[in-house]
Design an enzyme around this catalytic site. Sequence first.
Site, PDB file in Angstrom:
ATOM      1  N   MET A  58      -5.330   3.090   5.441  1.00 11.51           N
ATOM      2  CA  MET A  58      -6.423   2.020   4.997  1.00 11.51           C
ATOM      3  C   MET A  58      -7.184   1.837   6.513  1.00 11.51           C
ATOM      4  SD  MET A  58      -4.180  -0.778   3.299  1.00 11.51           S
ATOM      5  CE  MET A  58      -3.184  -0.344   1.756  1.00 11.51           C
ATOM      6  N   ASP A 116       0.280   5.088   2.998  1.00  7.67           N
ATOM      7  CA  ASP A 116      -0.881   4.370   2.627  1.00  7.67           C
ATOM      8  C   ASP A 116      -1.797   4.288   3.928  1.00  7.67           C
ATOM      9  OD1 ASP A 116      -0.796   3.481  -0.399  1.00  7.67           O
ATOM     10  OD2 ASP A 116       1.061   2.444   0.518  1.00  7.67           O
ATOM     11  N   MET A 156      -4.036   3.809 -10.240  1.00  3.49           N
ATOM     12  CA  MET A 156      -3.625   2.572  -9.489  1.00  3.49           C
ATOM     13  C   MET A 156      -3.471   1.089 -10.551  1.00  3.49           C
ATOM     14  SD  MET A 156      -3.820   3.158  -6.285  1.00  3.49           S
ATOM     15  CE  MET A 156      -3.309   1.461  -5.811  1.00  3.49           C
TER      16      MET A 156
HETATM   17  C1  DX5 Z   1      -1.585  -0.593  -2.511  1.00  2.45           C
HETATM   18  C2  DX5 Z   1      -1.006   0.620  -1.960  1.00  2.45           C
HETATM   19  C3  DX5 Z   1       0.494   0.682  -2.473  1.00  2.45           C
HETATM   20  C4  DX5 Z   1       1.454  -0.202  -1.873  1.00  2.45           C
HETATM   21  C5  DX5 Z   1       2.299  -0.528  -3.032  1.00  2.45           C
HETATM   22  O1  DX5 Z   1      -3.060  -0.661  -1.944  1.00  2.45           O
HETATM   23  O2  DX5 Z   1      -1.839   1.558  -2.335  1.00  2.45           O
HETATM   24  O3  DX5 Z   1       1.144   2.031  -2.005  1.00  2.45           O
HETATM   25  O4  DX5 Z   1       2.263   0.177  -0.943  1.00  2.45           O
HETATM   26  O5  DX5 Z   1       3.107  -1.828  -2.723  1.00  2.45           O
HETATM   27  P1  DX5 Z   1       4.030  -2.447  -3.785  1.00  2.45           P
HETATM   28  O6  DX5 Z   1       4.958  -1.723  -4.478  1.00  2.45           O
HETATM   29  O7  DX5 Z   1       4.583  -3.436  -3.004  1.00  2.45           O
HETATM   30  O8  DX5 Z   1       3.136  -3.198  -4.770  1.00  2.45           O
HETATM   31 ZN    ZN Z   2      -0.478   3.785  -2.165  1.00  2.00          ZN
END
Ligand code: DX5
Ligand code: ZN
Length: 224
Positions: free
Chosen positions: A43, A41, A145
Amino acid sequence: MKKWTFQDRIIAPSLLAADFGRVRDETSRAINSGGDWLHLDVMDGHFVDNISFGPAMIQAVHETNDIFLDVHLMITRPDHFLPRFVEAGADMITVHVEPESDHDVSKTLAAIRAAGCQAGLALNPATPFEEVEPYLDQIDLLLVMTVVPGFGGQSFMAEVMSKVKSAVALREKSGLSYHIQVDGGVGISTAKTAANAGANVMVAGSSTFSAEDMGAAIQAIREA
Ligand code: DX5
Ligand code: ZN
């Protein structure tokens, strides 16, 4: 490397939930525990309200492991940074469909494929399925998502499963072959919900890396 298809059940532990002080060990732990892909991920503090890591992290993982690297870009200028993620060793690069000032989605997807990577397209919980429809024949993966992106450890939003179902129906109708991925709040019971709706790639952060026994956690998600 194995050729993954949408008929494969794929578990992708998300490195965001790992111990950042031991990233390579954590990657090995994910592999040894049965993880198929590693989800990364990225960001930038603009597109989402959090900052994680960039190409250097992907490269660090890539240098010592050959697991499939599934890079999820949550950044405002995906085009600008694309070459650096390709260079770092990404296998799949997923960008968001949500509008950014000068983001031409088709062009970005084409650039990802031209660079030899697979192209993914993500949509947020609030974004209607119609927004991604024009691009479905240009992608290798659709990321639906299941949380508002930005942070791990949030609750799975089952209401977006209707989009997973639409994606399955359209894939069948048009003879396409993209993966359908869910990301956010995926654990044993929510993986079952997602799989029933038709998702085949489960991103799982906290439910895998934070589990007492990561192997058992991944196995349980797979069986779900
Ligand atoms: C959220 C990310 C996810 C995150 C998921 O913005 O895109 O990939 O890592 O984490 P969990 O599985 O803990 O919800
Ligand atoms: Zn993600």
